[in-house]
Design an enzyme around this catalytic site. Structure first.
Site, PDB file in Angstrom:
ATOM      1  N   ASP A 256       0.904  -1.276  -0.131  1.00 14.36           N
ATOM      2  CA  ASP A 256       0.039  -0.011   0.164  1.00 14.36           C
ATOM      3  C   ASP A 256       0.781   1.141   0.024  1.00 14.36           C
ATOM      4  O   ASP A 256       0.195   2.558  -0.235  1.00 14.36           O
ATOM      5  CB  ASP A 256      -0.989   0.104   1.067  1.00 14.36           C
ATOM      6  CG  ASP A 256      -2.122  -0.885   1.082  1.00 14.36           C
ATOM      7  OD1 ASP A 256      -2.225  -1.727  -0.154  1.00 14.36           O
ATOM      8  OD2 ASP A 256      -3.060  -0.778   1.770  1.00 14.36           O
TER       9      ASP A 256
ATOM     10  N   ASP B 202      -9.620  36.789 -34.945  1.00 12.08           N
ATOM     11  CA  ASP B 202      -8.982  35.416 -35.119  1.00 12.08           C
ATOM     12  C   ASP B 202      -9.765  34.315 -34.339  1.00 12.08           C
ATOM     13  O   ASP B 202      -9.871  33.088 -34.823  1.00 12.08           O
ATOM     14  CB  ASP B 202      -7.392  35.261 -34.613  1.00 12.08           C
ATOM     15  CG  ASP B 202      -6.994  34.001 -35.084  1.00 12.08           C
ATOM     16  OD1 ASP B 202      -6.569  33.916 -36.187  1.00 12.08           O
ATOM     17  OD2 ASP B 202      -6.768  33.140 -34.158  1.00 12.08           O
TER      18      ASP B 202
ATOM     19  N   GLY C 129      -7.026  30.116 -36.368  1.00 12.30           N
ATOM     20  CA  GLY C 129      -7.814  30.477 -37.373  1.00 12.30           C
ATOM     21  C   GLY C 129      -7.181  30.903 -38.580  1.00 12.30           C
ATOM     22  O   GLY C 129      -7.605  30.410 -39.630  1.00 12.30           O
ATOM     23  N   LEU C 130      -6.104  31.790 -38.538  1.00 17.65           N
ATOM     24  CA  LEU C 130      -5.467  32.184 -39.572  1.00 17.65           C
ATOM     25  C   LEU C 130      -4.654  31.195 -40.194  1.00 17.65           C
ATOM     26  O   LEU C 130      -4.683  31.064 -41.650  1.00 17.65           O
ATOM     27  CB  LEU C 130      -4.438  33.341 -39.169  1.00 17.65           C
ATOM     28  CG  LEU C 130      -3.906  34.150 -40.358  1.00 17.65           C
ATOM     29  CD1 LEU C 130      -4.926  34.908 -41.155  1.00 17.65           C
ATOM     30  CD2 LEU C 130      -2.676  34.995 -39.601  1.00 17.65           C
TER      31      LEU C 130
END
Lengths: 527, 418
Positions: A36, A290, A425-426
């Site tokens: 344990d 963007d 995005g771009l």
């Protein structure tokens, strides 16, 4: 009996360890068999802690079971107290010890120590890690404060005005192995301090038993993680009349709502309402052109209750995503997650089975996954970008830099962490423009999936070159066979080195022996 | 036997249990599945030790006992039946299913042998079931492999064919190297146990000569002896010295001349010595403290002292089978302090007091010791890395020289700016 291939949460005594390890001057004697102790590595490896968890394992063995395991428990308790001199002692058992019913807590209480002893009964066969953490924190708070209940009047949240000082709050819930707790605490303290509110105690993270005893010096409790702190907050409310906050300050809207909630409870006027929206870059980044491409991106969310609910709200309201799946492994928060899902016209997935989550993910066909490290793996298999928002912890979830999830900086971190895995995005626009040019290579489409393509290319070229390299060196069958046994990530290096060695020695045929000769040669040279 | 200083210690331990060995066993036999019958702790232990995350659906899992199984509301045997049925329906490619006992299943006395017997009848010809215990109350770490191999022995058919049987999990590439060298020595019939496919178990009998590759297989050795196998007494093939003596012992058992052995392995030894040189430079004269965990400690101590010239402060081992370790102990320098068992707190006191240059320990202790300024090497890496054989001696030394080298780089004066 439940078939489990992988589990989001550990057993409840690991939750107790999280509380003990988060605090100072506490020791936890755990009645448990050999093995344990694996739980120590969660703290020392994943959290990179430089201290061992303050836990003594009684380490009983099969041969002890016939004899007196109770004596073994007492011996370990005595040794632990003598050695570590804790100010409060936690005593409990792991799953196996629960079956042999030695009642270690009761044994400890009969040993005549003068420090407070918390007897932890954490049912290992029905409860899990977060429950265990919550119960431990609650039992500890109760043990250390129960004597003050009858003497203390109900705490009026407005008393700071009469006392002629700034209002004080406690921040409850942050713990080790909690998602970004270390940094959330700093962020929340900073935000409240700016509003003229002082932090009385942060607990359990960094607190001592004395700190718990002075929780009642504050007016209001901030319940930062419901999974860990709600039970304690409720008890403090019932017995001392302390109000506590319900809003989790993740995301801009929730952070503002949280600040409002604290001000309302303290009857403190909020003077800089207009400024608040500008504290984080998230609103503007999300509005900037963007980010147009983020609109309606399909996102699948799975995590602990606190982070899954917060993520759904941010995704929909602050980033303009469409939430197509929401779920949690925190059964204790199932009701709230279901309600959040219902508002999104979804049915919440409440499960501890990662394969069910993967199936749901597949069906929802998301463009982004927000999940745990396990969902990161599932998403990778499905080729979907993913950002990690919740425990269970992985070493990568404890970054060196400041990176909270909560408050203003938390919102900045979230914007970056969720948006960067997507194609920008771009970039998406440009790829669309140029994809018919002959220079365009498939693998260059984006920063996604690069590694996968590279590996494949590497293996393919490997096969070709192996047969005949341009220096006229031939790889024999045994040499090629040996090369394929080298792990792929170093195979290229081994191959180049072996060929270099062959040229150097004028060897024309590379056999497995050449490979090992080269290995020995370079091993010597590299020092 | 050399005059080593034997000690025993009891107390709280910081050692994995036998379930941990599933992490390498399931990779060795990809057609087998390991089903632990245990608790959430067992499931959490294996996933944590296995490197925290799973990249594909794993070939191990846990049938987690729940309240109703313990309260007698559900028949645990029926429940296990149900779980196994589901599992086999989901993973029809499984050929051998290991039912692995745990601490809780041992304490409630769940009879996995009977369950396995019943399932064997039902799935006859499709899946074979065997059971063993990996519980922490009975086994430490590598002993789990001992249990798993012992459980397979009754399934091995008898044969009086003469053969060399390599016993103990090896990395595949190391196994291939060994087989090639043995073939060059003139031993052609060589098999491995465990095999790469669970269904391709070697046949054994009175002409089977067993050569151990790992030092933690006491029970397996006993049962192989019962089946008539001859056990070749040898040190373990770690480092050049151990590997050389290991090859020589095998050759003797097959009446192959020592000269022939030297002829074959001398070139290997020469190049390996060369490769070892740079590591030795770093390790030489450094003080080493080994905490108990993998059961490889004694062999490692022998290698690091005899071939890398390290000084041994203390050699911990979770348990000691003096008979099996006889050849190794004979190679240790006089007065080597061996400590069987553990009291982790007292042992750490001794670590701090003895001011070691390197401590071999478990993952739970490594960073805390590093934070105190003591260099460490995690012992779990020994069971995951190909370290056996003459060709790997430099790699094995490298596991220990690397932390020291790193320490040198990071504390080097050139980096100090103030």
């Amino acid at each position: 009996m439940e078939l489990t291939l992988w589990t989001y949460e550990g057993p409840p005594h690991v939750g107790a360890m999280r509380i003990a390890s988060s605090m100072k001057d506490i020791h936890y004697v755990l009645h448990a068999p050999q093995g344990d102790t694996y739980a120590d590595l969660l703290f020392t490896m994943i959290e990179r802690r430089g201290q061992r968890p303050p836990v003594t394992y009684t380490t009983f063995q099969a041969r002890d079971l016939g004899g007196d395991t109770a004596e073994l428990v007492k011996k370990n308790i005595k040794e632990a107290v003598d050695r570590f001199r804790p100010k409060t002692l936690l005593v409990g058992e792991s799953c196996t010890a629960e079956l042999i019913q030695d009642q270690p807590g009761a044994l400890a209480k009969g040993m005549g120590f003068d420090m407070p002893i918390v007897n932890l009964e954490l049912p290992a066969y029905s409860k899990k890690e977060n429950w265990g953490a919550s119960e431990t924190f609650y039992q500890l708070t109760r043990t250390l404060l129960k004597e003050k209940v009858s003497f203390s009047e109900k705490i009026n949240p407005l008393r700071w005005k009469k006392l002629g000082r700034r209002p004080k709050i406690n921040i409850l819930g942050p713990s080790l192995l909690g998602f970004r707790c270390r940094d959330d605490v700093i962020e929340i303290q900073r935000i409240l301090s700016e509003q003229g509110i002082d932090t009385n105690v942060v607990a359990p993270l960094g607190a001592s038993p004395e700190d718990i005893e002075r929780l009642i010096d504050a007016e209001v409790n901030i319940c930062l993680y419901q999974e860990i702190a709600e039970a304690s907050c409720e008890w403090l409310k019932r017995n001392f009349g302390m109000e506590y906050t319900k809003t989790i300050p993740i995301g801009i809207k929730n952070t503002i709502e949280f600040i409002n909630e604290v001000h309302n409870k303290l009857d403190l006027p909020l003077t800089n309402k207009q400024e608040l929206e500008h504290k984080s870059k998230l609103p503007w980044y999300s509005k900037s052109v963007d980010s147009n491409y983020l609109t309606g991106k399909r996102v699948f969310i799975f995590g602990d209750g606190t982070h899954a609910i917060a993520a759904a709200k941010i995704a929909k309201e602050e980033l303009g995503f469409e939430v197509v799946g929401l779920g949690t492994y925190t059964r204790e928060m199932a009701r709230q997650v279901r309600a959040t899902a219902k508002d999104l016209n979804l049915e919440a997935l409440i499960t501890n089975n990662y394969l069910e989550v993967e199936d749901a993910m597949k069906k929802a066909a998301p463009e982004l996954v927000l999940g745990t490290q396990m969902e990161r793996h599932s998403a990778k298999r499905l080729g979907i970008p993913c950002s990690v928002i919740s425990t269970p912890m992985h070493v990568q979830d404890v970054p060196a830099r400041y990176s909270p999830q909560m408050g203003w900086e938390g919102a900045n971190v979230i914007f970056d962490d969720w948006v960067h895995p997507l194609m920008m995005g771009l970039e998406e626009h440009l790829i669309d423009m140029f994809k018919h040019d002959f220079e365009f290579v498939d693998g260059h489409q984006s920063h996604l999936g690069h590694t996968a393509t590279n590996t494949k290319d590497f293996l393919k070229s490997d096969e070709k070159k192996e047969k005949n390299s341009k220096e006229g060196i031939i790889w024999t069958e045994s040499g090629r066979a040996e090369l394929t046994k080298v792990p792929f990530f170093v195979r290229g290096k081994v191959k180049t080195n072996t060929e270099k060695y062959a040229i150097l020695r004028g060897i024309l045929e590379i056999s497995d022996e050449t490979l090992y000769d080269a290995k020995a040669y370079f091993s010597k040279l590299n020092y | 036997m050399s005059k080593v200083d034997f000690n025993k210690e009891t107390g709280p331990r910081e050692v994995f249990c036998g379930l941990t060995s599933i992490v390498w066993l399931h990779r060795r036999m990809p057609d087998a599945f390991f089903l632990v019958v245990g608790s959430r702790t067992c499931a959490h232990l294996i996933q944590s030790a296995a490197g925290v995350m799973i990249f594909a659906e794993p070939r191990f899992g846990t049938a987690i006992l729940e309240e109703k199984d313990l309260a007698g509301l559900a028949d645990a045997h029926e429940e296990l039946d149900r779980v196994v049925n589901d599992l086999i329906a989901r993973r029809p490619e499984i050929k051998t299913l290991f039912l692995v006992g745990s601490c809780p299943s041992e304490v409630i006395k769940l009879d996995l042998a009977t369950v396995a017997e019943k399932l064997n009848k039902r799935f006859f010809g499709q899946v074979r079931f065997v059971n063993y215990s990996g519980s922490g109350i009975e086994t430490t770490f590598t002993q789990g492999e001992d249990g798993a191999l012992k459980a397979l022995i009754p399934l091995m058919e008898s044969s009086n064919e003469e053969k060399l049987l390599l016993v103990g999990t090896l990395a595949n590439n190391v196994e291939d190297r060994f087989k090639k060298i043995f073939r060059n020595l003139g031993i052609s019939n060589i098999e491995s146990f465990p095999p790469r496919q669970s269904t391709e178990l070697p046949k054994i009998g009175k002409n089977t000569k067993v050569l151990l590759t790992q030092p933690y297989l006491s029970d397996t050795v006993r049962d192989l002896k019962h089946r008539g196998c001859e056990i070749i007494s040898a040190p373990f093939p770690l480092g050049i010295e151990g590997s050389t003596k290991w090859f020589l012992a095998a050759a003797r058992a097959f009446n192959i001349s020592e000269l022939k052995v030297h002829e074959i392995i001398s070139p290997l030894i020469n190049r390996s010595k060369l490769a070892l040189e740079s590591h030795k430079e770093i390790l030489k004269g450094k003080k080493l403290f080994l905490l108990p965990e993998s059961q490889l400690e004694i062999s490692l101590a022998r290698f690091l002292h005899n071939e890398c010239e390290m000084d041994l402060i203390e050699v911990g081992t979770p348990y000691l089978n003096k008979d099996l370790m006889k050849e190794e102990i004979n190679l240790l320098p006089d007065n080597t302090k061996i400590v069987e068992g553990q009291h982790v707190e007292k042992q750490l006191d001794r670590v701090r007091k003895s001011n070691p240059d390197l401590v071999v320990c478990g993952m739970g202790l490594a960073n805390p010791l590093e934070a105190e300024g003591i260099s460490t090497k995690w012992s779990i890496e020994m069971v995951f890395s190909p370290i056996h054989g003459i060709d790997q001696a430099a790699d094995l030394a490298g596991l220990f020289s690397k932390p020291l080298r790193r320490n040198q780089i990071l504390t080097s004066k050139t980096l100090v700016t103030h």
